[in-house]
Design a protein around this motif. Structure first.
Motif, PDB file in Angstrom:
ATOM      1  N   UNK A 177       0.829  -1.206   0.000  1.00 16.15           N
ATOM      2  CA  UNK A 177       0.000   0.000   0.000  1.00 16.15           C
ATOM      3  C   UNK A 177       0.866   1.260   0.000  1.00 16.15           C
ATOM      4  N   UNK A 178       1.969   1.228   0.731  1.00 13.73           N
ATOM      5  CA  UNK A 178       2.890   2.369   0.727  1.00 13.73           C
ATOM      6  C   UNK A 178       3.551   2.499  -0.643  1.00 13.73           C
ATOM      7  N   UNK A 179       3.944   1.365  -1.238  1.00 15.98           N
ATOM      8  CA  UNK A 179       4.582   1.395  -2.554  1.00 15.98           C
ATOM      9  C   UNK A 179       3.611   1.893  -3.626  1.00 15.98           C
TER      10      UNK A 179
ATOM     11  N   UNK B  24       4.510   5.102  -5.917  1.00 13.18           N
ATOM     12  CA  UNK B  24       4.609   4.962  -7.365  1.00 13.18           C
ATOM     13  C   UNK B  24       3.549   5.768  -8.096  1.00 13.18           C
ATOM     14  N   UNK B  25       2.414   6.009  -7.460  1.00 14.29           N
ATOM     15  CA  UNK B  25       1.354   6.784  -8.112  1.00 14.29           C
ATOM     16  C   UNK B  25       1.529   8.285  -7.905  1.00 14.29           C
ATOM     17  N   UNK B  26       2.349   8.682  -6.963  1.00 16.91           N
ATOM     18  CA  UNK B  26       2.488  10.099  -6.633  1.00 16.91           C
ATOM     19  C   UNK B  26       2.890  10.978  -7.819  1.00 16.91           C
ATOM     20  N   UNK B  27       3.808  10.567  -8.709  1.00 14.27           N
ATOM     21  CA  UNK B  27       4.151  11.441  -9.850  1.00 14.27           C
ATOM     22  C   UNK B  27       2.980  11.766 -10.756  1.00 14.27           C
ATOM     23  N   UNK B  28       1.953  10.907 -10.780  1.00 14.91           N
ATOM     24  CA  UNK B  28       0.819  11.137 -11.674  1.00 14.91           C
ATOM     25  C   UNK B  28       0.060  12.390 -11.288  1.00 14.91           C
ATOM     26  N   UNK B  29      -0.043  12.668  -9.992  1.00 14.74           N
ATOM     27  CA  UNK B  29      -0.843  13.804  -9.531  1.00 14.74           C
ATOM     28  C   UNK B  29      -0.075  15.119  -9.588  1.00 14.74           C
TER      29      UNK B  29
ATOM     30  N   UNK C 134       6.519   9.858 -15.200  1.00 17.31           N
ATOM     31  CA  UNK C 134       5.299  10.420 -14.623  1.00 17.31           C
ATOM     32  C   UNK C 134       4.067   9.563 -14.891  1.00 17.31           C
ATOM     33  N   UNK C 135       4.005   8.855 -16.002  1.00 15.01           N
ATOM     34  CA  UNK C 135       2.774   8.163 -16.381  1.00 15.01           C
ATOM     35  C   UNK C 135       2.751   6.684 -15.995  1.00 15.01           C
TER      36      UNK C 135
END
Length: 317
Positions: free
Chosen positions: A125-127, A131-136, A190-191
Protein backbone atom coordinates in the motif's frame (compact mmCIF):
# COMPACT_ATOMS: atom_id res chain seq x y z
CA UNK A 1 -70.79 -6.48 -2.53
CA UNK A 2 -69.74 -8.48 0.54
CA UNK A 3 -66.68 -10.59 1.20
CA UNK A 4 -66.91 -13.34 3.77
CA UNK A 5 -64.10 -12.91 6.27
CA UNK A 6 -65.07 -15.65 8.71
CA UNK A 7 -68.18 -17.47 9.82
CA UNK A 8 -69.61 -14.59 11.84
CA UNK A 9 -68.31 -11.36 10.14
CA UNK A 10 -68.55 -9.90 6.67
CA UNK A 11 -66.76 -6.97 5.02
CA UNK A 12 -68.84 -4.63 2.90
CA UNK A 13 -67.03 -2.78 0.04
CA UNK A 14 -68.74 0.42 -1.23
CA UNK A 15 -69.45 0.44 -5.00
CA UNK A 16 -67.37 3.59 -5.59
CA UNK A 17 -64.30 2.04 -3.99
CA UNK A 18 -64.28 -1.09 -6.13
CA UNK A 19 -62.43 0.45 -9.15
CA UNK A 20 -60.73 3.43 -7.59
CA UNK A 21 -57.38 4.07 -9.36
CA UNK A 22 -54.27 4.72 -7.27
CA UNK A 23 -53.50 8.38 -6.58
CA UNK A 24 -51.31 10.10 -9.16
CA UNK A 25 -47.98 11.54 -8.17
CA UNK A 26 -47.54 14.52 -10.43
CA UNK A 27 -43.96 15.29 -9.38
CA UNK A 28 -42.67 11.83 -10.26
CA UNK A 29 -44.59 11.84 -13.53
CA UNK A 30 -43.05 15.18 -14.47
CA UNK A 31 -39.54 13.91 -13.79
CA UNK A 32 -40.24 10.65 -15.64
CA UNK A 33 -41.63 12.47 -18.65
CA UNK A 34 -38.93 15.11 -18.89
CA UNK A 35 -35.88 13.40 -17.40
CA UNK A 36 -33.85 13.92 -20.58
CA UNK A 37 -34.19 17.69 -20.16
CA UNK A 38 -31.92 17.52 -17.14
CA UNK A 39 -28.98 16.46 -19.34
CA UNK A 40 -29.70 19.05 -22.02
CA UNK A 41 -27.41 21.82 -20.62
CA UNK A 42 -24.46 19.41 -20.43
CA UNK A 43 -25.17 18.10 -23.93
CA UNK A 44 -25.34 21.63 -25.36
CA UNK A 45 -22.10 22.56 -23.57
CA UNK A 46 -20.25 19.51 -24.94
CA UNK A 47 -21.56 20.09 -28.46
CA UNK A 48 -20.72 23.79 -28.39
CA UNK A 49 -17.30 23.61 -26.78
CA UNK A 50 -15.99 20.35 -28.22
CA UNK A 51 -17.69 19.32 -31.43
CA UNK A 52 -18.54 22.77 -32.79
CA UNK A 53 -15.01 24.00 -32.06
CA UNK A 54 -13.52 20.91 -33.72
CA UNK A 55 -15.63 21.35 -36.84
CA UNK A 56 -14.75 25.05 -36.97
CA UNK A 57 -11.05 24.25 -36.71
CA UNK A 58 -11.45 21.63 -39.42
CA UNK A 59 -12.98 24.25 -41.70
CA UNK A 60 -10.17 26.76 -41.11
CA UNK A 61 -7.64 24.03 -41.98
CA UNK A 62 -8.61 24.64 -45.61
CA UNK A 63 -8.11 28.42 -45.43
CA UNK A 64 -5.26 30.91 -45.08
CA UNK A 65 -6.77 32.67 -42.08
CA UNK A 66 -4.28 34.55 -39.91
CA UNK A 67 -6.60 35.01 -36.95
CA UNK A 68 -7.77 38.47 -37.97
CA UNK A 69 -9.70 39.81 -40.91
CA UNK A 70 -10.79 37.96 -44.00
CA UNK A 71 -9.57 34.67 -45.33
CA UNK A 72 -9.62 32.66 -48.54
CA UNK A 73 -10.35 28.99 -49.01
CA UNK A 74 -7.18 27.43 -50.42
CA UNK A 75 -8.15 23.76 -50.48
CA UNK A 76 -5.43 21.25 -49.62
CA UNK A 77 -2.47 23.62 -49.92
CA UNK A 78 -1.87 23.59 -46.15
CA UNK A 79 -1.66 19.80 -46.17
CA UNK A 80 0.64 19.81 -49.20
CA UNK A 81 2.89 22.17 -47.30
CA UNK A 82 2.92 19.85 -44.28
CA UNK A 83 4.03 16.77 -46.22
CA UNK A 84 6.54 18.73 -48.29
CA UNK A 85 8.38 20.28 -45.33
CA UNK A 86 11.12 18.00 -43.90
CA UNK A 87 10.92 19.71 -40.51
CA UNK A 88 7.19 19.04 -40.24
CA UNK A 89 7.70 15.43 -41.30
CA UNK A 90 10.30 15.23 -38.54
CA UNK A 91 7.67 16.53 -36.12
CA UNK A 92 5.35 13.72 -37.23
CA UNK A 93 8.11 11.17 -36.64
CA UNK A 94 8.87 12.61 -33.18
CA UNK A 95 5.18 12.48 -32.31
CA UNK A 96 4.94 8.80 -33.23
CA UNK A 97 8.23 7.99 -31.49
CA UNK A 98 7.14 9.57 -28.19
CA UNK A 99 3.66 8.05 -28.41
CA UNK A 100 4.72 4.46 -29.05
CA UNK A 101 7.82 4.69 -26.89
CA UNK A 102 5.83 5.93 -23.91
CA UNK A 103 3.06 3.35 -24.46
CA UNK A 104 5.47 0.42 -24.61
CA UNK A 105 7.61 1.47 -21.65
CA UNK A 106 4.77 2.59 -19.36
CA UNK A 107 2.80 -0.60 -20.01
CA UNK A 108 5.76 -2.92 -19.48
CA UNK A 109 7.07 -1.17 -16.38
CA UNK A 110 3.58 -0.51 -15.00
CA UNK A 111 2.61 -4.17 -15.40
CA UNK A 112 5.83 -5.31 -13.71
CA UNK A 113 5.15 -2.98 -10.78
CA UNK A 114 1.56 -4.21 -10.55
CA UNK A 115 2.63 -7.86 -10.55
CA UNK A 116 5.31 -7.17 -7.94
CA UNK A 117 3.07 -5.42 -5.41
CA UNK A 118 -0.23 -7.10 -6.16
CA UNK A 119 -0.61 -9.55 -3.26
CA UNK A 120 2.66 -10.63 -1.68
CA UNK A 121 4.44 -7.57 -0.24
CA UNK A 122 3.32 -6.28 3.14
CA UNK A 123 4.37 -2.75 2.19
CA UNK A 124 2.36 -2.80 -1.06
CA UNK A 125 0.00 0.00 0.00
CA UNK A 126 2.89 2.37 0.73
CA UNK A 127 4.58 1.40 -2.55
CA UNK A 128 1.36 2.01 -4.50
CA UNK A 129 1.15 5.51 -3.06
CA UNK A 130 4.79 6.30 -3.80
CA UNK A 131 4.61 4.96 -7.36
CA UNK A 132 1.35 6.78 -8.11
CA UNK A 133 2.49 10.10 -6.63
CA UNK A 134 4.15 11.44 -9.85
CA UNK A 135 0.82 11.14 -11.67
CA UNK A 136 -0.84 13.80 -9.53
CA UNK A 137 2.00 16.28 -10.01
CA UNK A 138 1.86 19.02 -12.61
CA UNK A 139 3.57 18.01 -15.89
CA UNK A 140 5.33 21.38 -15.94
CA UNK A 141 6.62 20.93 -12.39
CA UNK A 142 7.90 17.44 -13.23
CA UNK A 143 9.54 18.74 -16.41
CA UNK A 144 11.41 21.49 -14.57
CA UNK A 145 12.67 19.00 -11.97
CA UNK A 146 14.01 16.75 -14.73
CA UNK A 147 15.45 19.78 -16.52
CA UNK A 148 17.56 20.38 -13.44
CA UNK A 149 18.59 16.71 -13.42
CA UNK A 150 19.62 16.79 -17.10
CA UNK A 151 21.73 19.94 -16.83
CA UNK A 152 25.43 19.56 -17.57
CA UNK A 153 26.26 20.29 -13.92
CA UNK A 154 23.17 18.45 -12.71
CA UNK A 155 22.77 15.28 -10.65
CA UNK A 156 22.83 12.88 -13.61
CA UNK A 157 26.25 13.92 -14.88
CA UNK A 158 27.51 14.13 -11.29
CA UNK A 159 26.41 10.51 -10.77
CA UNK A 160 28.12 9.39 -13.97
CA UNK A 161 31.31 11.14 -12.90
CA UNK A 162 31.16 9.60 -9.44
CA UNK A 163 31.06 6.06 -10.85
CA UNK A 164 33.84 6.74 -13.38
CA UNK A 165 31.68 7.07 -16.50
CA UNK A 166 32.77 10.56 -17.45
CA UNK A 167 32.77 9.66 -21.16
CA UNK A 168 28.97 9.38 -20.97
CA UNK A 169 28.46 12.87 -19.56
CA UNK A 170 26.51 15.03 -22.00
CA UNK A 171 24.55 18.21 -22.32
CA UNK A 172 21.45 16.03 -22.55
CA UNK A 173 18.83 18.59 -23.52
CA UNK A 174 21.11 20.32 -26.06
CA UNK A 175 22.10 17.13 -27.84
CA UNK A 176 19.95 16.50 -30.97
CA UNK A 177 20.27 12.73 -30.47
CA UNK A 178 19.59 12.41 -26.75
CA UNK A 179 17.16 15.26 -26.12
CA UNK A 180 14.17 13.26 -27.42
CA UNK A 181 15.15 10.37 -25.14
CA UNK A 182 15.29 12.74 -22.17
CA UNK A 183 11.72 13.82 -22.89
CA UNK A 184 10.64 10.20 -23.23
CA UNK A 185 12.19 9.33 -19.86
CA UNK A 186 10.39 12.24 -18.20
CA UNK A 187 7.02 11.20 -19.65
CA UNK A 188 7.47 7.53 -18.71
CA UNK A 189 8.49 8.42 -15.16
CA UNK A 190 5.30 10.42 -14.62
CA UNK A 191 2.77 8.16 -16.38
CA UNK A 192 3.90 4.71 -15.22
CA UNK A 193 1.99 5.00 -11.94
CA UNK A 194 -1.29 5.57 -13.76
CA UNK A 195 -0.77 2.45 -15.88
CA UNK A 196 0.16 0.48 -12.78
CA UNK A 197 -3.16 1.36 -11.13
CA UNK A 198 -5.08 0.16 -14.20
CA UNK A 199 -3.27 -3.18 -14.11
CA UNK A 200 -3.77 -3.52 -10.36
CA UNK A 201 -7.50 -3.21 -10.92
CA UNK A 202 -7.31 -5.89 -13.60
CA UNK A 203 -5.19 -8.24 -11.48
CA UNK A 204 -7.75 -8.01 -8.67
CA UNK A 205 -10.19 -9.90 -10.90
CA UNK A 206 -7.82 -12.83 -11.51
CA UNK A 207 -9.05 -15.80 -9.39
CA UNK A 208 -6.41 -17.05 -6.99
CA UNK A 209 -7.85 -20.57 -7.24
CA UNK A 210 -7.16 -20.72 -10.98
CA UNK A 211 -3.53 -19.69 -10.48
CA UNK A 212 -3.10 -22.28 -7.72
CA UNK A 213 -4.70 -24.98 -9.87
CA UNK A 214 -2.38 -24.13 -12.76
CA UNK A 215 0.62 -24.29 -10.42
CA UNK A 216 -0.49 -27.71 -9.13
CA UNK A 217 -0.77 -28.92 -12.73
CA UNK A 218 2.89 -28.07 -13.23
CA UNK A 219 2.56 -24.74 -15.05
CA UNK A 220 5.57 -22.50 -14.60
CA UNK A 221 5.61 -18.81 -13.78
CA UNK A 222 5.60 -17.70 -17.42
CA UNK A 223 2.92 -20.24 -18.38
CA UNK A 224 0.63 -19.03 -15.58
CA UNK A 225 1.19 -15.43 -16.57
CA UNK A 226 0.57 -15.97 -20.29
CA UNK A 227 -2.35 -18.42 -20.05
CA UNK A 228 -4.12 -17.24 -16.89
CA UNK A 229 -3.19 -13.64 -16.08
CA UNK A 230 -3.02 -12.08 -19.54
CA UNK A 231 -6.47 -13.29 -20.69
CA UNK A 232 -8.00 -12.02 -17.45
CA UNK A 233 -6.48 -8.54 -17.72
CA UNK A 234 -7.12 -8.07 -21.44
CA UNK A 235 -9.65 -5.25 -20.79
CA UNK A 236 -7.05 -3.48 -18.65
CA UNK A 237 -4.50 -3.82 -21.45
CA UNK A 238 -6.95 -2.27 -23.90
CA UNK A 239 -7.70 0.66 -21.60
CA UNK A 240 -4.05 1.30 -20.70
CA UNK A 241 -2.82 1.21 -24.29
CA UNK A 242 -5.68 3.34 -25.63
CA UNK A 243 -5.19 6.07 -23.04
CA UNK A 244 -1.43 5.82 -23.46
CA UNK A 245 -1.55 6.32 -27.22
CA UNK A 246 -3.90 9.29 -26.95
CA UNK A 247 -1.80 10.90 -24.23
CA UNK A 248 1.47 10.13 -26.02
CA UNK A 249 0.34 11.73 -29.27
CA UNK A 250 -0.57 14.92 -27.38
CA UNK A 251 2.65 15.42 -25.38
CA UNK A 252 3.22 19.16 -25.14
CA UNK A 253 3.97 20.49 -21.64
CA UNK A 254 7.13 18.45 -21.13
CA UNK A 255 8.59 19.46 -24.49
CA UNK A 256 7.81 23.13 -23.96
CA UNK A 257 9.46 23.14 -20.54
CA UNK A 258 12.48 20.95 -21.32
CA UNK A 259 13.60 21.95 -24.81
CA UNK A 260 10.99 24.23 -26.38
CA UNK A 261 11.21 22.03 -29.48
CA UNK A 262 14.96 22.33 -29.84
CA UNK A 263 17.79 21.89 -30.38
CA UNK A 264 17.33 22.78 -34.05
CA UNK A 265 13.83 21.29 -34.09
CA UNK A 266 15.02 17.87 -32.90
CA UNK A 267 12.16 17.54 -30.40
CA UNK A 268 9.38 19.28 -32.30
CA UNK A 269 6.07 17.41 -32.40
CA UNK A 270 2.75 18.11 -34.06
CA UNK A 271 1.42 19.54 -30.79
CA UNK A 272 4.27 22.05 -30.46
CA UNK A 273 4.05 22.93 -34.15
CA UNK A 274 0.33 23.65 -33.79
CA UNK A 275 1.09 26.02 -30.92
CA UNK A 276 3.93 27.79 -32.72
CA UNK A 277 2.21 28.13 -36.09
CA UNK A 278 -1.12 29.29 -34.69
CA UNK A 279 -0.16 31.44 -31.71
CA UNK A 280 3.45 32.48 -32.32
CA UNK A 281 3.40 33.00 -36.09
CA UNK A 282 -0.29 33.86 -36.46
CA UNK A 283 -0.95 31.24 -39.16
CA UNK A 284 -4.20 29.91 -37.76
CA UNK A 285 -5.21 28.18 -40.98
CA UNK A 286 -1.96 26.24 -41.18
CA UNK A 287 -2.05 25.50 -37.47
CA UNK A 288 -5.58 24.13 -37.85
CA UNK A 289 -4.35 21.87 -40.64
CA UNK A 290 -1.63 20.50 -38.35
CA UNK A 291 -4.20 19.98 -35.59
CA UNK A 292 -6.47 18.14 -38.02
CA UNK A 293 -3.62 15.85 -39.06
CA UNK A 294 -2.91 15.14 -35.38
CA UNK A 295 -6.60 14.39 -34.74
CA UNK A 296 -6.76 11.95 -37.65
CA UNK A 297 -3.61 10.18 -36.42
CA UNK A 298 -5.02 9.84 -32.89
CA UNK A 299 -8.35 8.54 -34.20
CA UNK A 300 -6.71 6.04 -36.56
CA UNK A 301 -4.41 4.57 -33.92
CA UNK A 302 -7.18 4.46 -31.30
CA UNK A 303 -9.42 2.47 -33.66
CA UNK A 304 -6.54 0.18 -34.66
CA UNK A 305 -5.63 -0.42 -31.03
CA UNK A 306 -9.23 -1.29 -30.12
CA UNK A 307 -9.33 -3.75 -33.02
CA UNK A 308 -6.06 -5.42 -32.02
CA UNK A 309 -6.90 -5.74 -28.31
CA UNK A 310 -10.56 -6.70 -28.73
CA UNK A 311 -11.87 -9.84 -27.03
CA UNK A 312 -12.06 -12.34 -29.89
CA UNK A 313 -13.92 -14.89 -27.75
CA UNK A 314 -16.80 -12.54 -26.96
CA UNK A 315 -18.54 -13.10 -30.30
CA UNK A 316 -18.23 -16.87 -30.04
CA UNK A 317 -20.11 -17.12 -26.77
Amino acid sequence: MTIEQDSTRTLTVPPKARRTPPPKRQGRALISYGHWWWALPAVVLVIGVHYAATLTGGFFAFTNWTGLGKFDIIGFKNFERIFADPQLLGAVWNTLFLAFGSVILTNVVGLLFALAINRTLKSRYILRTLLFMPVVLSPLAVAYVWKFIFQFDGPLNDLLGAVGLTEFQKVWLADPTWSIWAILLTVVWQQTGFTMVIYLAGLASVPVEVEEAAALDGAGLWARFWNVTVPAIRPSIAIATTLGIIQGLRIFDQILALTGGGPAGATETLATEVYKQAFSLGQFGFGSALALVLTVIILAFAILQQYVTRDRDAGKA
